[in-house]
Scaffold this active site. Structure first.
Site, PDB file in Angstrom:
ATOM      1  N   ASP A 299       0.742  -1.113   0.034  1.00  0.00           N
ATOM      2  CA  ASP A 299       0.166  -0.069  -0.061  1.00  0.00           C
ATOM      3  C   ASP A 299       0.875   1.281  -0.012  1.00  0.00           C
ATOM      4  O   ASP A 299       2.088   1.202   0.390  1.00  0.00           O
ATOM      5  CB  ASP A 299      -0.832  -0.060   1.468  1.00  0.00           C
ATOM      6  CG  ASP A 299      -2.211   1.028   1.028  1.00  0.00           C
ATOM      7  OD1 ASP A 299      -2.372   1.486  -0.041  1.00  0.00           O
ATOM      8  OD2 ASP A 299      -2.500   1.395   2.204  1.00  0.00           O
ATOM      9  N   ASP A 571      -4.494  -3.529   5.713  1.00  0.00           N
ATOM     10  CA  ASP A 571      -4.817  -3.130   6.838  1.00  0.00           C
ATOM     11  C   ASP A 571      -6.254  -3.193   7.385  1.00  0.00           C
ATOM     12  O   ASP A 571      -6.866  -3.108   8.454  1.00  0.00           O
ATOM     13  CB  ASP A 571      -4.056  -1.699   7.196  1.00  0.00           C
ATOM     14  CG  ASP A 571      -4.926  -0.579   6.214  1.00  0.00           C
ATOM     15  OD1 ASP A 571      -5.750  -1.147   5.421  1.00  0.00           O
ATOM     16  OD2 ASP A 571      -4.434   0.419   5.997  1.00  0.00           O
ATOM     17  N   ASP A 575      -9.364  -6.199   3.371  1.00  0.00           N
ATOM     18  CA  ASP A 575      -8.036  -6.892   2.874  1.00  0.00           C
ATOM     19  C   ASP A 575      -7.796  -8.079   3.298  1.00  0.00           C
ATOM     20  O   ASP A 575      -6.920  -8.780   2.683  1.00  0.00           O
ATOM     21  CB  ASP A 575      -6.990  -5.667   3.424  1.00  0.00           C
ATOM     22  CG  ASP A 575      -6.894  -4.344   2.798  1.00  0.00           C
ATOM     23  OD1 ASP A 575      -7.278  -4.354   1.603  1.00  0.00           O
ATOM     24  OD2 ASP A 575      -6.098  -3.677   3.331  1.00  0.00           O
TER      25      ASP A 575
END
Length: 830
Positions: A299, A571, A575
Site C-alpha cells: 500500500d 490493514d 483486505d
C-alpha cells in the site's frame, strides 16, 4: 463518537485488577509445562535407545557403564529441554504480541494495549475491524454491527445500540462504539462455551514435509543397517547381547533426530530475530516462504509514505491556494467554507491522519470564526463503501433550522453525488489531476441540506449536493524507501504498489520511490478485464490506483496464476481475503484491524516498508543457515556410521559405544542449532534471485559434498585407528586418539560449512561469540574425557601421551585442507 471521553480506570486500579483477576485470555492451560516438555523428550527414540543400551549393560553385569549412560541421558535431556523451553518462550512472546489489541481509556486518555491486559470495568473504544477482546455493555454505538457467528452460528451481522451487550471474540464489521467491560477470560460467554484462542503452530509446509520425508528415509535405512550389523556381529563374533549393543550404537549414529529439531528451533528463533526488526510472525511457515518471494505488493499510505498528512493545497472554482504561501497567517475568505465542510465531514475526535490534518488546520485558521461548530450534534453517518468512495455526516444545528450535510471523498465520487454535467466533471477531473501530479492525495468536498421533519434518505445519492472544492494533502515519501526498493530489485523482487489514491498521485509517489510507473491500471480498468487479460496486464504493470479492497484479491490471484510468490500488505477488514490468499500476508500493526492481523502471516509493528525488506533479508538468511546446518548434520553422521561398521568388518576392536554417541550428540546438537542459527549469513544474499519454489532443501551438489566431507573424515579416522592398532597400541589408547581426531574434525567442519560459497580465508571471518563458546566448550570437554583418568576410564579410554594427543588434534584440524579442496572442486564443477 462523542468528544467527551469518560475517564475510565486509573493505571493503578487496572494494574491491581490485572494482578488480582489474572490476564484476559483463554487456553493458557494448554501451553506446555516444563514437566510436559520433559515427558515428550523422554519419549524421543534417541533417549529410548540410550535407556535400552543401559539395560543391556546391566544385563551384561556392567553397572558402572549403565550408570554413566544414565548420567548422559539426564544431561542430554536437560540440554534438549532447555532448547525446547527456549523455543516455547519465543513462541509465547509471539502469541502475546500478535494477540488482539484493545484501545482502552485509562486516566481519561486513549491507550493501545494487548487484549490480555484488559480488565473488568475498562472502557474500550471499538471501531470497524476490531475483534472484541472481552464481554461488555455498549455505552455508545454509531452504525455498529458485529459478526457473532462464532457464538451463535448465524452469519448475518447483528446491529448494536447503546445498552446492548458485546461479546468477546466477535468481530465488528461496521461502525464505531464504546463499551464498558463486564467479564474477561474464562468468565466471558466465549469462555463458558469452551472455546479457546488459537495458538501459533507450525502447519504443514513444503519444508516440513521435505524434512519429514528425509527423516523417515534415513530412519528406515538406519533400522535396516542396525539389524544387519547386530546379525553380522553375532555371526562373526558371537554374543547376542554385544551384537544388540553394536546395533543400538549404530542406530544412535544413524537416527536423524536433529533434522526436525533443527527446523523448529531455526524457525522459532528466526521469528524472534525478525521480531527485533519490528515484524511479528503469526505463522512460522512464512519464514521459509520469505526467501521465495518474487512480488511484493504494498500500500502507498503509511508503508511507502510517512502517513503524516498535512494540508498542502485548497482548490475552489479552479483557483489553487498553496498553504505554504499563507505567510500572513490568515486564510482567504473564499476557502473558509471548503475547510469548514471538510471538518464537518470528518470524525469529531479523529484517528485518521487526513481528518486530523483538517482539524489542525481549521483550528489554526478558522478559530474565532463562524465556521467551527462544536455545539452541533451528529445525527447520522453515511459510511464509505467500495461502490461509492465518499462519506457524509448529517448535523443537527443547535439553533434549529435545516440539517447540514457535509461529504468528502474521491473527486469523481463527489462530482457524481453533485450530479455535475459533463463539462463540470471534466473541470473537476482536470483540477484533481493537477493536484495529484504534485504527489498530493486529493479529496472533493460538497454540502447539502435536509429538512428536520422529513425522513432521512437511506443513501447519499438522495441528497441535493453542491460542489464546494477540493483539498490536497501531502504525505511525504519515507526517506529510506528508494534505497529499500532498489535493494528489492537487486534481489529479483518486483515491487507493486496498490492504492485507493488518484492515479496521478500514485504515479508521482511510485516514480519517487523507484517503482516502475510507466503504466498505471485503475480499479475501473481492472473491472473490465477477464481473468486471462488481467494475468497478462499484471505481469507488466507495477502501479494500481483507485483499487477497491476486493480488487486486491483479483490482482494477487492473477500474480499467483503467473507463477509468482506474492507477499502483500493490508490493514482493513476488506483486505483480509487478499492477505489470506497471498503466500505471505503482511498486516499493518499500527493502523491495521484485528481481522487483518488474524488473516496475515506477518504483522508490522511499525508501518514501514524497510521492515518488510529487512524481514525478507532475514528470511533468506534463516533458510540459508538452516540448509548449512542440515548439510553439516548429514556430514558429521557419516563418520559415526562408518566407524560403527568398519572395525567390525576388518576384525578390529570397536571404536564407538553408546556413551561415545551420547557425547557426540552433546556436540552435534548445539553446533547445529546454536552455531549455525547465529550466523550472520552471506552479505550477498540480497544480490541473488529468489529461491525457486521447486528447489530442494538440499541440492544434489550439497548432498555429495556432505557425503564427501563425512567420508573423508571416516577414512582418515579409520586409517589412523588401523595404523595405531597395527603398531601395537593399546586398544583404549587407540580408541581415545581416534576419538580426538573424530571430534576435532567434526568441530573443524563447522568453519567451511558456515561459509559454503566463500573463499578459504573467509571461513573464519565474523565468527559469532556464541559459536566460539560452543567450540571452546567442545574442546574443553574433549580434553577432560581424554586427559582425566577417571573420566577417560568411563569412556573406555587409556590416557595418550601429550605428543600423541597433540598429533591427533593436529590431524583433526588438518582436515580443513581436505574440506576446502572438496569445496573448491564442487565450485569448479558448478
Amino acid at each position: 463518537m462523542s468528544a467527551d471521553l469518560p475517564r475510565g480506570l486509573t493505571h493503578a486500579d487496572a494494574a491491581a485488577r490485572l494482578a488480582a483477576e489474572g490476564p484476559n485470555e483463554l487456553g493458557a492451560e494448554q501451553r506446555r509445562s516444563l514437566l510436559g516438555i520433559a515427558a515428550e523428550v523422554a519419549r524421543e527414540p534417541m533417549f529410548l535407545l540410550l535407556i535400552g543400551a543401559g539395560a543391556l549393560y546391566l544385563a551384561m553385569g556392567d553397572a558402572r557403564e549403565a550408570l554413566i549412560l544414565l548420567g548422559f541421558v539426564l544431561i542430554i535431556m536437560a540440554v534438549t529441554i532447555l532448547q525446547e523451553r527456549r523455543t516455547d518462550n519465543a513462541l509465547e512472546a509471539l502469541r502475546d504480541l500478535t494477540s488482539p489489541r484493545a484501545l482502552v481509556i485509562r486516566d481519561g486518555s486513549p491507550l493501545r494495549i494487548a487484549g490480555r491486559e484488559v480488565v473488568r470495568d475498562d472502557v474500550l473504544i471499538l471501531t470497524e475491524g476490531d475483534r472484541v477482546p472481552a464481554d461488555g455493555l455498549l455505552l455508545q454505538a454509531h452504525e455498529l454491527a458485529s459478526d457473532e457467528s462464532m457464538l451463535t452460528g448465524e452469519s448475518e451481522p447483528v446491529a448494536k445500540d447503546p445498552g446492548d451487550a458485546a461479546f468477546a471474540g466477535t468481530l465488528l464489521v461496521r461502525g464505531q462504539g464504546m463499551m464498558r467491560v463486564t467479564a474477561i477470560g474464562a468468565a466471558t460467554e466465549l469462555g463458558r462455551i469452551g472455546k479457546s484462542l488459537r495458538d501459533i503452530t507450525i502447519a504443514t509446509s513444503p519444508l516440513r514435509e521435505e524434512i519429514g520425508r528425509l527423516t523417515r528415509r534415513l530412519a528406515v535405512f538406519g533400522i535396516g543397517l542396525c539389524l544387519a550389523l547386530a546379525l553380522t556381529y553375532w555371526i562373526l563374533r558371537g554374543g547376542w547381547l554385544e551384537g544388540l549393543l553394536a546395533g543400538i550404537t549404530l542406530a544412535m549414529a544413524v537416527l536423524p533426530q536433529e533434522f526436525p529439531v533443527i527446523m523448529i528451533i531455526f524457525l522459532a528463533l528466526g521469528a524472534r530475530r525478525i521480531a527485533v526488526q519490528r515484524v511479528l510472525t503469526r505463522r512460522l511457515n512464512a519464514i521459509e516462504t520469505l526467501g521465495e518471494t518474487t512480488v511484493l505488493c504494498v500500500d502507498k499510505t503509511g508503508t511507502l509514505t510517512e502517513n503524516r498528512m498535512a494540508l498542502a493545497a485548497l482548490c475552489v472554482e479552479g483557483e489553487i491556494l498553496e498553504t505554504d504561501a499563507l505567510a500572513s497567517g490568515e486564510l482567504p475568505e473564499r476557502y473558509h467554507e471548503l475547510l469548514e465542510y471538510a471538518v464537518l465531514a470528518s470524525e469529531i475526535d479523529p484517528h485518521d491522519p487526513m481528518e486530523s490534518a483538517f482539524h489542525r488546520f481549521a483550528h489554526q485558521y478558522l478559530a474565532n470564526t463562524e465556521h467551527l461548530h462544536p455545539q452541533w450534534s451528529l445525527a447520522r453517518e453515511y459510511e464509505l463503501s467500495p461502490e461509492l468512495l465518499a462519506m457524509s455526516h448529517l448535523w443537527r444545528r443547535d439553533a434549529g433550522g435545516a440539517h447540514v450535510v457535509a461529504t468528502k471523498g474521491a473527486p469523481e465520487a463527489i462530482a457524481e453525488l453533485c450530479h455535475l454535467d459533463e463539462a463540470g466533471q471534466r473541470r473537476v477531473s482536470g483540477e484533481a489531476e493537477l493536484l495529484a501530479g504534485r504527489g498530493l492525495r486529493v479529496l472533493g468536498v460538497a454540502k447539502a441540506k435536509a429538512a428536520p421533519g422529513e425522513r432521512l434518505p437511506d443513501i447519499q445519492h438522495d441528497f441535493d449536493f453542491a460542489f464546494i472544492g477540493m483539498v490536497g494533502l501531502a504525505d511525504p515519501l519515507r526517506a529510506e524507501v528508494p534505497g529499500a526498493v532498489a535493494e528489492c530489485h537487486r534481489a529479483g523482487i518486483r515491487v507493486v504498489m496498490m492504492t485507493g489514491d488518484y492515479p496521478h498521485t500514485a504515479q508521482a509517489i511510485a516514480e519517487s520511490a523507484g517503482i516502475d510507473s510507466r503504466e498505471v491500471l485503475t480499479g475501473s480498468d481492472l473491472s473490465s478485464l477477464d481473468a486471462a487479460t488481467l494475468a497478462q496486464r499484471v505481469a507488466v504493470c507495477d502501479v494500481f490506483a483507485r483499487v477497491a479492497p476486493q480488487q486486491k484479491l483479483a490482482i494477487v490471484a492473477a500474480l499467483q496464476e503467473n507463477g509468482e510468490v506474492v507477499a502483500m500488505t493490508g490493514d482493513g477488514v476488506n483486505d483480509a481475503p487478499a492477505l489470506k490468499a497471498a503466500h505471505i500476508g503482511i498486516a499493518m500493526g499500527k493502523r491495521g484491524t484485528d481481522v487483518a492481523r488474524e488473516a496475515a502471516s506477518l504483522v508490522l509493528l511499525e508501518d514501514d516498508f524497510t521492515a518488510i525488506v529487512a524481514a525478507i533479508r532475514l528470511g533468506r538468511r534463516i533458510f540459508a543457515n538452516l540448509r548449512q546446518a542440515l548439510v553439516y548434520t548429514l556430514a558429521v553422521h557419516i563418520p559415526v556410521i562408518g566407524l560403527s561398521v568398519l572395525p567390525l568388518i576388518f576384525g578390529m576392536p570397536l571404536i564407538l559405544a553408546p556413551i561415545h554417541i551420547a557425547f557426540l550428540e552433546l556436540v552435534i546438537d548445539p553446533a547445529c542449532s546454536i552455531v549455525f542459527e547465529a550466523e550472520a549469513g552471506d552479505p550477498r544474499l540480497m544480490d541473488q534471485p529468489p529461491r525457486s519454489t521447486n528447489e530442494s532443501l538440499l541440492s544434489l551438489r550439497q548432498v555429495i559434498l556432505a557425503l564427501a566431507q563425512g567420508g573423508s573424515v571416516t577414512l582418515v579416522v579409520a586409517a589412523y585407528y588401523g595404523w595405531l592398532v597395527a603398531s601395537g597400541a593399546v586398544a583404549g589408547e587407540a580408541r581415545a586418539l581416534a576419538f580426538i581426531v573424530l571430534v576435532t574434525a567434526n568441530a573443524a567442519l563447522i568453519f567451511p560449512t558456515r561459509r559454503a560459497g566463500s573463499a578459504w580465508h573467509e571461513m573464519f571471518a565474523d565468527l559469532p561469540s556464541v559459536s566460539a563458546w560452543v567450540l571452546g566448550g567442545t574442546f574443553v570437554a574433549l580434553a577432560l574425557i581424554a586427559g582425566v583418568p577417571v573420566i577417560a576410564a568411563a569412556f573406555s579410554f587409556q590416557l595418550p601421551s601429550l605428543a600423541d594427543g597433540g598429533l591427533a588434534f593436529g590431524i583433526g584440524v588438518g582436515m580443513l585442507v581436505f574440506f576446502e579442496i572438496g569445496k573448491a572442486l564442487t565450485r569448479q564443477r558448478r
